[in-house]
Design a protein around this motif. Structure first.
Motif, PDB file in Angstrom:
ATOM      1  N   UNK A   9      11.466  -9.328   2.445  1.00 57.03           N
ATOM      2  CA  UNK A   9      12.530  -9.140   3.438  1.00 57.03           C
ATOM      3  C   UNK A   9      13.788  -8.601   2.770  1.00 57.03           C
ATOM      4  N   UNK A 142      21.505  -3.764  12.597  1.00 60.90           N
ATOM      5  CA  UNK A 142      22.242  -4.426  11.516  1.00 60.90           C
ATOM      6  C   UNK A 142      21.285  -4.986  10.469  1.00 60.90           C
TER       7      UNK A 142
ATOM      8  N   UNK B  90       6.624 -17.581  13.244  1.00 61.59           N
ATOM      9  CA  UNK B  90       5.868 -16.339  13.243  1.00 61.59           C
ATOM     10  C   UNK B  90       5.948 -15.638  14.610  1.00 61.59           C
ATOM     11  N   UNK B  96      12.622  -9.231   9.393  1.00 55.01           N
ATOM     12  CA  UNK B  96      13.367  -8.892   8.170  1.00 55.01           C
ATOM     13  C   UNK B  96      14.215 -10.051   7.666  1.00 55.01           C
ATOM     14  N   UNK B  97      14.052 -11.214   8.276  1.00 56.61           N
ATOM     15  CA  UNK B  97      14.730 -12.395   7.771  1.00 56.61           C
ATOM     16  C   UNK B  97      16.157 -12.587   8.246  1.00 56.61           C
ATOM     17  N   UNK B  98      16.594 -11.834   9.258  1.00 58.47           N
ATOM     18  CA  UNK B  98      17.934 -12.102   9.802  1.00 58.47           C
ATOM     19  C   UNK B  98      17.941 -13.495  10.425  1.00 58.47           C
ATOM     20  N   UNK B  99      19.093 -14.152  10.364  1.00 59.90           N
ATOM     21  CA  UNK B  99      19.137 -15.543  10.838  1.00 59.90           C
ATOM     22  C   UNK B  99      18.772 -15.645  12.305  1.00 59.90           C
ATOM     23  N   UNK B 105      22.105  -8.258  18.414  1.00 62.86           N
ATOM     24  CA  UNK B 105      22.233  -7.654  17.078  1.00 62.86           C
ATOM     25  C   UNK B 105      20.893  -7.446  16.386  1.00 62.86           C
ATOM     26  N   UNK B 106      20.166  -6.406  16.730  1.00 56.28           N
ATOM     27  CA  UNK B 106      18.800  -6.267  16.221  1.00 56.28           C
ATOM     28  C   UNK B 106      18.747  -5.651  14.826  1.00 56.28           C
ATOM     29  N   UNK B 107      17.759  -6.039  14.056  1.00 59.41           N
ATOM     30  CA  UNK B 107      17.483  -5.364  12.800  1.00 59.41           C
ATOM     31  C   UNK B 107      16.776  -4.050  13.126  1.00 59.41           C
ATOM     32  N   UNK B 108      16.668  -3.159  12.140  1.00 59.27           N
ATOM     33  CA  UNK B 108      16.058  -1.862  12.435  1.00 59.27           C
ATOM     34  C   UNK B 108      14.635  -1.954  12.986  1.00 59.27           C
ATOM     35  N   UNK B 109      13.931  -3.007  12.646  1.00 58.22           N
ATOM     36  CA  UNK B 109      12.534  -3.097  13.082  1.00 58.22           C
ATOM     37  C   UNK B 109      12.339  -3.987  14.296  1.00 58.22           C
ATOM     38  N   UNK B 112       9.854  -2.904  17.091  1.00 57.57           N
ATOM     39  CA  UNK B 112       8.455  -2.889  16.657  1.00 57.57           C
ATOM     40  C   UNK B 112       7.921  -4.293  16.392  1.00 57.57           C
ATOM     41  N   UNK B 113       8.756  -5.099  15.753  1.00 61.47           N
ATOM     42  CA  UNK B 113       8.322  -6.466  15.463  1.00 61.47           C
ATOM     43  C   UNK B 113       8.083  -7.255  16.737  1.00 61.47           C
ATOM     44  N   UNK B 116       4.667  -6.465  17.959  1.00 62.63           N
ATOM     45  CA  UNK B 116       3.600  -7.073  17.159  1.00 62.63           C
ATOM     46  C   UNK B 116       3.552  -8.579  17.368  1.00 62.63           C
TER      47      UNK B 116
END
Ligand code: FES
Ligand code: FES
Lengths: 145, 145
Positions: A9, A142, B90, B96-99, B105-109, B112-113, B116
DNA sequence: ACAATAAAAGATATTTATATCTTTTATTGT
DNA sequence: ACAATAAAAGATATAAATATCTTTTATTGT
């Protein structure tokens, strides 16, 4: 832990951050990366050293040094980072831990896992390291908090 | 490690094995389970004790004792086992391990995540613990090797 | 050459996951 | 009651993942 190890990560977040910050040809230092992706500095250093040795990211020592990505690296699929850090097990190993994942001796979930794994792999192979630079600039996505 | 922890892999394999072996109302002992799913006996014992406390599997001590599954347990979705052992991370945590995983506030993935993860969750919620008994009897699917 | 910078490398520490061993408790059949 | 059985519980042990700290090496600008 999630789908990837914590190590992985950090690696992905760092790689995205480096991509964004060095699109102009500059470099970014480990301290700045660590702060901006919220990871332990020295641990992340180890991870990036490894990625650097493998040629997945670039680095230079000394003043104005730091980490960066060349054009080739920016175009890499994200799956390369995952494979480098966690290995390809997530794409290939049996979801129930059988020594071999095969459609010959399948576990009860083989069919379903195969589908989920392939989707994940396709997704990560079709995403490039550099493709979120703009969204990161705009704050649409972010890397911390 | 794969998508689940080793602990969780053992748990799922054990639960499937217990389901198959006790469909006739009998019990199966820890030693026999461990041998047949290829797991460390004492470690598996801990895992099954925990599942038993949570009511996901049943057990009785003493002669002719062992582990088994009642009708209700056989009908449980497999996701209950995953949640009990690994927690629901899970299904819910940022890849990506964001809190926080949020579409705010999404991470780039994130997008897609989310896909899945939802597929995985739907799959595990629609599979019941007892549904592979026949395939296991026929040897169409296996729990070891 | 020299001093400053920053990554690389090495050594060690901590935490978590995995695994083993021993003792206790509940249940059964005699 | 008693002996045998098998899970439950408790106590340790080992290995792997995660994290920190220190020393070395490469690079740069003066
Ligand atoms: S054998 Fe289990 S996922 Fe293929
Ligand atoms: S924020 Fe990363 S998966 Fe949702």
């Amino acid at each position: 832990m999630g789908i990837f190890s914590k190590t992985c990560e950090y690696a992905v977040r760092a790689v995205f951050f480096i991509a964004q910050r060095t699109a102009d040809g500059s470099r970014v230092g480990i301290k700045e990366i660590a702060v901006n992706i919220d990871s332990p500095e020295h641990f992340l250093a180890k991870i990036l050293q490894d990625l650097s040795r493998r040629g997945i990211i670039q680095s230079v020592k000394g003043p104005n040094g730091g980490f960066y990505l060349d054009a080739q690296s920016l175009a890499r699929p994200l799956s390369d980072v995952i494979e480098a850090v966690d290995g390809g097990g997530i794409f290939r190993d049996c979801g129930l831990g059988l020594k071999e994942c095969s459609s010959k001796n399948p576990c009860p979930l083989h069919h379903d896992f195969l589908d989920v794994r392939n989707r994940l792999q396709n997704m990560l192979e079709s995403i490039t390291i550099g493709q979120f630079n703009e969204d990161l600039n705009l704050g649409i996505v972010v890397l911390k908090k």
